[in-house]
Scaffold this active site. Structure first.
Site, PDB file in Angstrom:
ATOM      1  N   TYR A   1       0.812  -1.230   0.000  1.00 17.74           N
ATOM      2  CA  TYR A   1       0.000   0.000   0.000  1.00 17.74           C
ATOM      3  C   TYR A   1       0.842   1.276   0.000  1.00 17.74           C
ATOM      4  O   TYR A   1       0.289   2.376  -0.033  1.00 17.74           O
ATOM      5  CB  TYR A   1      -0.938   0.014   1.208  1.00 17.74           C
ATOM      6  CG  TYR A   1      -1.938  -1.117   1.190  1.00 17.74           C
ATOM      7  CD1 TYR A   1      -2.956  -1.163   0.240  1.00 17.74           C
ATOM      8  CD2 TYR A   1      -1.858  -2.162   2.116  1.00 17.74           C
ATOM      9  CE1 TYR A   1      -3.871  -2.212   0.209  1.00 17.74           C
ATOM     10  CE2 TYR A   1      -2.770  -3.203   2.089  1.00 17.74           C
ATOM     11  CZ  TYR A   1      -3.766  -3.231   1.143  1.00 17.74           C
ATOM     12  OH  TYR A   1      -4.671  -4.270   1.112  1.00 17.74           O
TER      13      TYR A   1
ATOM     14  N   HIS B   1      -4.510   6.277  -1.199  1.00 14.62           N
ATOM     15  CA  HIS B   1      -5.164   6.198   0.109  1.00 14.62           C
ATOM     16  C   HIS B   1      -4.197   6.443   1.272  1.00 14.62           C
ATOM     17  O   HIS B   1      -4.631   6.514   2.423  1.00 14.62           O
ATOM     18  CB  HIS B   1      -5.798   4.802   0.262  1.00 14.62           C
ATOM     19  CG  HIS B   1      -7.234   4.821   0.692  1.00 14.62           C
ATOM     20  ND1 HIS B   1      -8.011   5.965   0.756  1.00 14.62           N
ATOM     21  CD2 HIS B   1      -8.057   3.812   1.096  1.00 14.62           C
ATOM     22  CE1 HIS B   1      -9.225   5.656   1.171  1.00 14.62           C
ATOM     23  NE2 HIS B   1      -9.285   4.367   1.381  1.00 14.62           N
TER      24      HIS B   1
ATOM     25  N   TYR C   1      -6.043  -0.899   9.206  1.00 17.81           N
ATOM     26  CA  TYR C   1      -6.529  -0.699   7.832  1.00 17.81           C
ATOM     27  C   TYR C   1      -7.569   0.411   7.854  1.00 17.81           C
ATOM     28  O   TYR C   1      -8.207   0.681   8.865  1.00 17.81           O
ATOM     29  CB  TYR C   1      -7.041  -1.986   7.165  1.00 17.81           C
ATOM     30  CG  TYR C   1      -5.911  -2.959   6.916  1.00 17.81           C
ATOM     31  CD1 TYR C   1      -5.112  -2.854   5.783  1.00 17.81           C
ATOM     32  CD2 TYR C   1      -5.612  -3.946   7.853  1.00 17.81           C
ATOM     33  CE1 TYR C   1      -4.038  -3.724   5.580  1.00 17.81           C
ATOM     34  CE2 TYR C   1      -4.547  -4.816   7.668  1.00 17.81           C
ATOM     35  CZ  TYR C   1      -3.763  -4.692   6.519  1.00 17.81           C
ATOM     36  OH  TYR C   1      -2.694  -5.536   6.335  1.00 17.81           O
TER      37      TYR C   1
ATOM     38  N   ASN D   1     -10.604   1.257   6.904  1.00 16.08           N
ATOM     39  CA  ASN D   1     -12.024   1.259   7.273  1.00 16.08           C
ATOM     40  C   ASN D   1     -12.277   1.154   8.772  1.00 16.08           C
ATOM     41  O   ASN D   1     -13.394   1.379   9.224  1.00 16.08           O
ATOM     42  CB  ASN D   1     -12.766   0.127   6.550  1.00 16.08           C
ATOM     43  CG  ASN D   1     -12.805   0.359   5.049  1.00 16.08           C
ATOM     44  OD1 ASN D   1     -12.318   1.368   4.545  1.00 16.08           O
ATOM     45  ND2 ASN D   1     -13.376  -0.575   4.327  1.00 16.08           N
TER      46      ASN D   1
ATOM     47  N   ASP E   1      -6.612  11.384   2.444  1.00 18.05           N
ATOM     48  CA  ASP E   1      -6.789  11.640   1.016  1.00 18.05           C
ATOM     49  C   ASP E   1      -8.223  12.075   0.718  1.00 18.05           C
ATOM     50  O   ASP E   1      -9.155  11.701   1.417  1.00 18.05           O
ATOM     51  CB  ASP E   1      -6.475  10.372   0.225  1.00 18.05           C
ATOM     52  CG  ASP E   1      -7.385   9.205   0.634  1.00 18.05           C
ATOM     53  OD1 ASP E   1      -8.230   8.807  -0.169  1.00 18.05           O
ATOM     54  OD2 ASP E   1      -7.245   8.698   1.770  1.00 18.05           O
TER      55      ASP E   1
ATOM     56  N   ASN F   1     -14.335   6.167   4.172  1.00 13.60           N
ATOM     57  CA  ASN F   1     -14.592   5.149   5.201  1.00 13.60           C
ATOM     58  C   ASN F   1     -13.749   5.316   6.459  1.00 13.60           C
ATOM     59  O   ASN F   1     -14.202   4.985   7.555  1.00 13.60           O
ATOM     60  CB  ASN F   1     -14.408   3.747   4.616  1.00 13.60           C
ATOM     61  CG  ASN F   1     -15.534   3.395   3.665  1.00 13.60           C
ATOM     62  OD1 ASN F   1     -16.634   3.917   3.771  1.00 13.60           O
ATOM     63  ND2 ASN F   1     -15.264   2.521   2.714  1.00 13.60           N
TER      64      ASN F   1
END
Length: 196
Positions: free
Chosen positions: A14, A19, A64, A66, A92, A113
């Site tokens: 990632y 994100h 993570y 969410n 972001d 989220n």
């Protein structure tokens, strides 16, 4: 004490994705202010240090995106912080052009989220936020694929500058207050256009 939270997803796969603007800004602040890493606690990586004469906790949730609120709420509760005046969140925003910054005192999740999770866990949507633009999703793209994707070389250059500006904005909030930072950063793009 202020809690500065950069939202993103942990793991090499990632890194440098759209994100992870929050993570990238925290890394910039840690480097700039030589904030020692405290390790892992409350579901996040954190460091304690000083920025602009203020004690800070620099946090990257490891939950993570969410479930970002799980980590941030634990830090807020443990350190007895007021999320409405002692929390700055960097993340972001697909509604802003790549590299554009927007600073807000409060607001809805706007479909993000990570912010949705934070509002749910903190019980308020009144917390300072620095949004870093990553550009709108192209038509026909899946949103998750887009935000977990990487920038073009051209956009990456612009975004790298924005990450430094987001770190500058954190410093300005701590030194001069949220209103000064909003006046400085939110008006910048508009002023340039009217001068042309």
């Amino acid at each position: 004490m202020f809690l500065i939270a950069g939202l993103g997803n942990p793991g090499r796969q990632y890194e440098k994705t759209r994100h992870n603007m929050g993570f990238d800004t925290i890394d910039e602040l840690i480097d700039r202010h030589r904030i020692p890493q405290g390790g892992i606690a409350h579901k996040g990586m954190y460091g304690k240090g000083m920025i602009a004469g203020e004690k800070v906790l620099a946090v990257k949730p490891l939950t993570y995106m969410n479930l970002s609120g799980d980590c941030i709420a634990e830090f807020v509760n443990y350190y007895k912080l007021d999320p409405e005046s002692e929390l700055i969140v960097i993340y972001d925003d697909i509604d802003l052009e790549p590299g554009q910054l927007r600073i807000r005192k409060k607001g809805s999740a706007g479909g993000h989220n990570g912010i949705k999770s934070m509002i749910t866990r903190l019980g308020t949507q009144n917390f300072y936020r620095i949004k870093v633009g990553v550009g709108a999703k192209p038509q026909g793209w899946d949103l998750a694929d887009y935000v977990l994707g990487r920038f073009s070389a051209e956009d990456r250059e612009v975004v790298d500058i924005a990450i430094k500006q987001a770190a500058d904005a954190v410093e300005m909030i701590l030194e001069k207050g949220i209103d000064a930072a909003m006046n400085h950063y939110n008006g910048a793009g508009k002023k340039k256009k009217t001068q042309e």
